[in-house]
Scaffold this motif. Structure first.
Motif, PDB file in Angstrom:
ATOM      1  N   PRO A   1       0.871  -1.366   0.163  1.00 31.61           N
ATOM      2  CA  PRO A   1      -0.276  -0.120   0.128  1.00 31.61           C
ATOM      3  C   PRO A   1       0.595   1.253  -0.137  1.00 31.61           C
ATOM      4  N   GLU A   2       1.991   1.231   0.313  1.00 37.46           N
ATOM      5  CA  GLU A   2       3.061   2.201   0.325  1.00 37.46           C
ATOM      6  C   GLU A   2       3.872   2.333  -0.956  1.00 37.46           C
ATOM      7  N   ASN A   3       3.574   1.540  -1.777  1.00 38.82           N
ATOM      8  CA  ASN A   3       4.280   1.379  -3.126  1.00 38.82           C
ATOM      9  C   ASN A   3       5.701   0.969  -2.816  1.00 38.82           C
ATOM     10  N   ILE A   4       5.856   0.184  -1.926  1.00 38.73           N
ATOM     11  CA  ILE A   4       7.115  -0.553  -1.798  1.00 38.73           C
ATOM     12  C   ILE A   4       6.998  -1.947  -2.166  1.00 38.73           C
ATOM     13  N   ARG A   5       7.715  -2.240  -3.252  1.00 38.50           N
ATOM     14  CA  ARG A   5       7.540  -3.729  -3.845  1.00 38.50           C
ATOM     15  C   ARG A   5       8.694  -4.716  -3.115  1.00 38.50           C
TER      16      ARG A   5
END
Length: 269
Positions: free
Chosen positions: A194-198
């Motif tokens: 959800p924080e755009n950390i893959r």
């Protein structure tokens, strides 16, 4: 799916392609040799600014100087994965030098002499836990915090092993720690997506590294036996494994998270 029958194809572009990691600032833990050193060379060629970390300064410095000679931006720091403070210091150093952290490759690992479970010294089990599981755990936590506080997004890849995907009678603790790392990867992907950390992992097969050579010395012929179980019939060059990590860290893998990508020549197909 959102596409419709009338969706127009995306037009091809004639613009020159930028490097796969252009504009990215990255940390590579375990960059002194093998897959990590190959990744350092590749990531730099693909445009990343890099902080290299490894426990052996001589090897690390040699790789950094080689890359620096090409004109790429690179710094280095000695880092012991078994020491959480050392791991955090490497992440902090990246942010101090470059002001941000976009990508991280947690490649460092330890190996111990092959032994079945009942003959594995407890000290070896503890060492593998400290380096191969706790170390990456601490690294991912620190990297997420740095990405959140600077770039606001990011990508992390850890090096697992094809040995995490099967029973391994001679390297049971190594396989167990890598399988646990797969779980850490999945949990982190769900938590920080959800924080755009893959967060992903790669699972190399038989790869020509010092670790593999040491195993072959302890168990002569093991490389040939492993190659016989591999449809491509050979072991990988570390640079081939680095290519998979680079893709996962790049924006071209922008919809990939929580996966353990096999790079194994078909061994587990």
């Amino acid at each position: 799916m959102n596409e419709t029958a009338n969706s127009a194809p995306v037009p091809a572009t004639s613009a020159p392609a930028a490097g796969l990691l252009a504009g990215k600032t990255g940390l590579i833990i375990g960059a002194g040799r093998g897959i990590g050193a190959a990744a350092a060379r590749l990531f730099a060629r693909e445009g990343a600014r890099l902080l290299l970390a490894s426990p052996t300064e001589a090897r690390l410095k040699a790789v950094a100087e080689e890359i620096r000679a090409t004109g790429a931006s690179v710094d280095h720091i000695v880092c012991d994965l078994s020491d959480p403070a050392s791991v955090r210091a490497a992440v902090d150093r990246t942010v101090k030098v470059y002001g941000r952290l976009d990508i991280a490759f947690n490649n460092g690992a330890a190996a111990v002499p092959p032994n079945p479970l009942d003959r594995l010294p407890e000290a070896d089990l503890d060492h593998l836990y400290a380096v191969n599981l706790k170390g990456p755990w601490v690294a991912v936590a620190a990297e997420v915090a740095a990405m959140r506080g600077t770039a606001g997004r990011g990508a992390i890849v850890s090096t697992s092993s094809v040995g995490s995907l099967m029973g391994n009678p001679w390297l049971p603790a190594y396989g167990a720690m890598k399988r646990a790392l797969n779980s850490v990867t999945a949990s982190a992907a769900v938590t920080y997506g959800p924080e755009n950390i893959r967060v992903n992992a790669i699972a190399p097969g038989t790869t020509r590294t010092d670790m593999l050579e040491h195993w072959n010395e302890a168990d002569p012929g093991v490389i040939d036996r492993l190659n016989a179980q591999t449809p491509l019939g050979r072991s990988a060059d570390p640079a081939e494994i680095a290519e998979a990590a680079a893709w996962l860290l790049s924006d071209r893998a922008s919809y990939v998270t929580g996966t353990v990508l096999r790079v194994d020549g078909g061994m587990r197909a």
